[in-house]
Design a protein around this motif. Structure first.
Motif, PDB file in Angstrom:
ATOM      1  N   THR B  27       1.696  -4.097  -3.018  1.00  0.00           N
ATOM      2  CA  THR B  27       2.512  -3.116  -2.470  1.00  0.00           C
ATOM      3  C   THR B  27       2.683  -3.015  -1.826  1.00  0.00           C
ATOM      4  N   ALA B 106       0.690  -1.267  -8.556  1.00  0.00           N
ATOM      5  CA  ALA B 106       1.075  -1.470  -7.289  1.00  0.00           C
ATOM      6  C   ALA B 106       2.993  -1.608  -7.021  1.00  0.00           C
ATOM      7  N   TYR B 107       2.829  -1.957  -8.449  1.00  0.00           N
ATOM      8  CA  TYR B 107       5.253  -1.963  -8.747  1.00  0.00           C
ATOM      9  C   TYR B 107       5.485  -0.765  -8.923  1.00  0.00           C
ATOM     10  N   LEU B 109       4.444   2.202  -7.400  1.00  0.00           N
ATOM     11  CA  LEU B 109       4.764   2.308  -5.560  1.00  0.00           C
ATOM     12  C   LEU B 109       5.691   1.508  -4.596  1.00  0.00           C
ATOM     13  N   GLY B 110       5.428   0.794  -5.378  1.00  0.00           N
ATOM     14  CA  GLY B 110       6.130  -0.518  -4.667  1.00  0.00           C
ATOM     15  C   GLY B 110       7.791  -0.640  -4.528  1.00  0.00           C
TER      16      GLY B 110
END
Lengths: 241, 260
Positions: B27, B106-107, B109-110
């Motif tokens: 992330t 995670a994707y 947020l990242g």
């Protein structure tokens, strides 16, 4: 209680179980013995439905296990290697299993208290030693007071004190009419808790008999001596059903 | 019963994964890359293209590798839960949902959050969709690898080969195909071939939203020419859905009869 008939399982060319027929009754503690690769774990996993045999049937209290998975909620299983998601805490693992078995509301916390797991319940599984993880596995197997216990190498990683505690618990539950299936390499560990012995070799049942009778017929008192004597003399006693 | 068991397992897998270092680092790296790329380039579609390339490079390989390793490490845990009378289908789908949602979050947020905040446009939204789809697809392929292979090392090897095949090798093969048949009308077969690579599908989905599609290589131009943005997008999304569903269905089928 558990009837296994003509159970056969092969992995490729290797025969893990070869026409195994056994019958286990309530109130007994059965030790599954045999060298590595003799089919002990395959037998256990077949009963749990984790391994699917080619031939034969397993009937638990009149129900063929393939027809329904719900029989498993009456089995307490303690695996040989207890590996859990690394970042889960002891408490989360126990809570999770409790949530999976909503129908059960009364918990047997004796082992959790005996092993002192409540004090370290916020530790993550990753940080635990092999022995402590083994203790968690044992607690999960006993948590729901099942009718049948299947313990795969239960005392292998435990310290003597915890091992004694577990054996005491096994004795107590057996007196209530529960059935225990135990595999172990450490024969001396099973000396005082076993009532029957199943000896497997190359996937075949070499003998299945009561411990007392085996002791009488061999004239030995220690379990490993008994087994050694039988193996040496190749004295195969027919399985008693 | 099936539903509640599944929710419980997914919940606890997520509790585990949100404390997982690999997920946290993944992330963080995506976020750093996204923020730097988007704030550095003055041209918004240029920034988006860089972000697309980052997505196409990182998401497939990280998703498939992480998921494969996680599934294999969960083997004993899966056995324990199956012994609690959880059905096999429930178990395997719960594992998938847990890992796929953790990687998708995670994707989101990242890459998702920075691109919505710094560069909000329909193309950005499409990029997020594309990244999520790639996560779902490669996690599903990882699940299939876990079910097919008995050995963890072989499984990880298969995961690496699969990721490299789709990210690098496939385009090379496609180029040599175009080169050797350049005398023939190969546009339509080429469209069909592209559907066999989820990474290309992910790229096309975003490119169809950008004006630079024609500049960005043969496949993008082809899609725009033959189908236009709307039908092209629908077709791509359909193919990507199949790329999730087919490995998943195959995994469930195989897992039901697997010896553990």
């Amino acid at each position: 209680m558990i009837s296994i008939t003509h159970l056969t399982k092969t992995f490729g060319k290797f025969k893990a179980l070869d026409d195994v027929t056994l019958h286990f009754e309530r109130g007994t503690t059965i030790s599954l013995l045999g060298p590595n690769g003799s089919g002990k774990t395959t037998l256990i996993k077949s009963i749990l439905g984790l391994v699917i045999p080619e031939k034969g049937s397993i009937i638990i209290d009149g129900d063929e296990i393939r027809s329904n998975v719900s029989y498993r909620s009456r089995i307490g299983y303690m695996p040989q290697i207890g590996r859990y998601p690394e970042n889960m805490t002891i408490k989360q693992v126990i809570d999770m299993i409790k949530e999976m078995r909503k129908e059960c509301t009364v918990y047997d916390n004796e082992l959790i208290n005996g092993f002192g797991l409540t004090a370290i319940q916020h530790k993550t599984m990753r940080s635990l030693s092999g022995g402590t993880r083994q203790k968690v596995s044992a607690c999960l197997a006993f948590l729901f007071s099942p009718d049948i216990y299947i313990l795969d190498e239960p005392t292998a990683g435990l310290d003597p004190l915890s091992s004694e505690l577990l054996k005491e618990k096994i004795r107590k539950e057996r007196a209530k009419g529960k059935l225990f299936l135990i595999t172990s390499h450490v024969l001396s560990d099973l000396d005082d808790i076993t009532s029957h012995i199943v000896y497997l070799q190359d996937g075949k049942v070499m003998f299945y008999n009561e411990v007392d009778e085996l002791k009488r017929s061999t004239g030995e008192n220690k379990l490993n001596k008994v087994i050694a004597t039988i193996m040496q003399e190749d004295l195969l006693i027919d399985a008693t059903y | 019963m099936l539903h509640t068991d599944m929710k419980t397992i997914v919940k606890y897998i997520l509790l585990d994964l949100f404390k997982n270092k690999t997920i946290l680092v993944y992330t963080f790296i995506l976020a750093v890359l996204a923020v730097s790329v988007l704030s550095m380039s003055g041209n918004s579609s240029k920034g988006l293209l860089s972000l697309l390339n980052i997505t196409l490079l990182f998401v497939p390989i990280i998703s498939i590798l992480f998921a494969t390793i996680y599934f294999f490490n969960s083997m004993e845990f899966i056995e324990l839960l199956l012994a609690q009378s959880v059905r096999r289908k429930t178990m395997i789908l719960a594992e998938y949902c847990g890992v796929a949602s953790a990687l998708s979050i995670a994707y989101l947020l990242g890459v998702g959050l920075p691109s919505v905040l710094l560069n909000y446009s329909p193309a950005s939204i499409t990029l997020i969709f594309s990244g999520i789809f790639l996560t779902l697809i490669f996690t599903a392929i990882a699940l299939l690898i876990f079910v097919v292979f008995k050995d963890k090392t072989k499984g990880i090897g298969a995961a690496i080969i699969t990721a490299l095949f789709f990210t690098l090798l496939f385009d090379g093969l496609l180029l040599s195909f175009i080169y050797s048949f350049s005398e023939y009308p190969i546009d339509k077969p080429l469209l069909g071939l592209i559907s066999f690579n989820p990474v290309d599908l992910g790229r096309i989905l975003v490119l169809l939203q950008l004006d630079v599609a024609v500049m960005m290589g043969y496949s993008g131009a082809l899609f725009k020419e033959f189908m236009g943005s709307v039908i092209g997008s629908v077709y791509t999304l359909g193919c990507m859905s199949l790329w999730v569903l087919i490995p998943l269905a195959a995994s469930v089928r195989k897992f039901k009869r697997k010896d553990l």
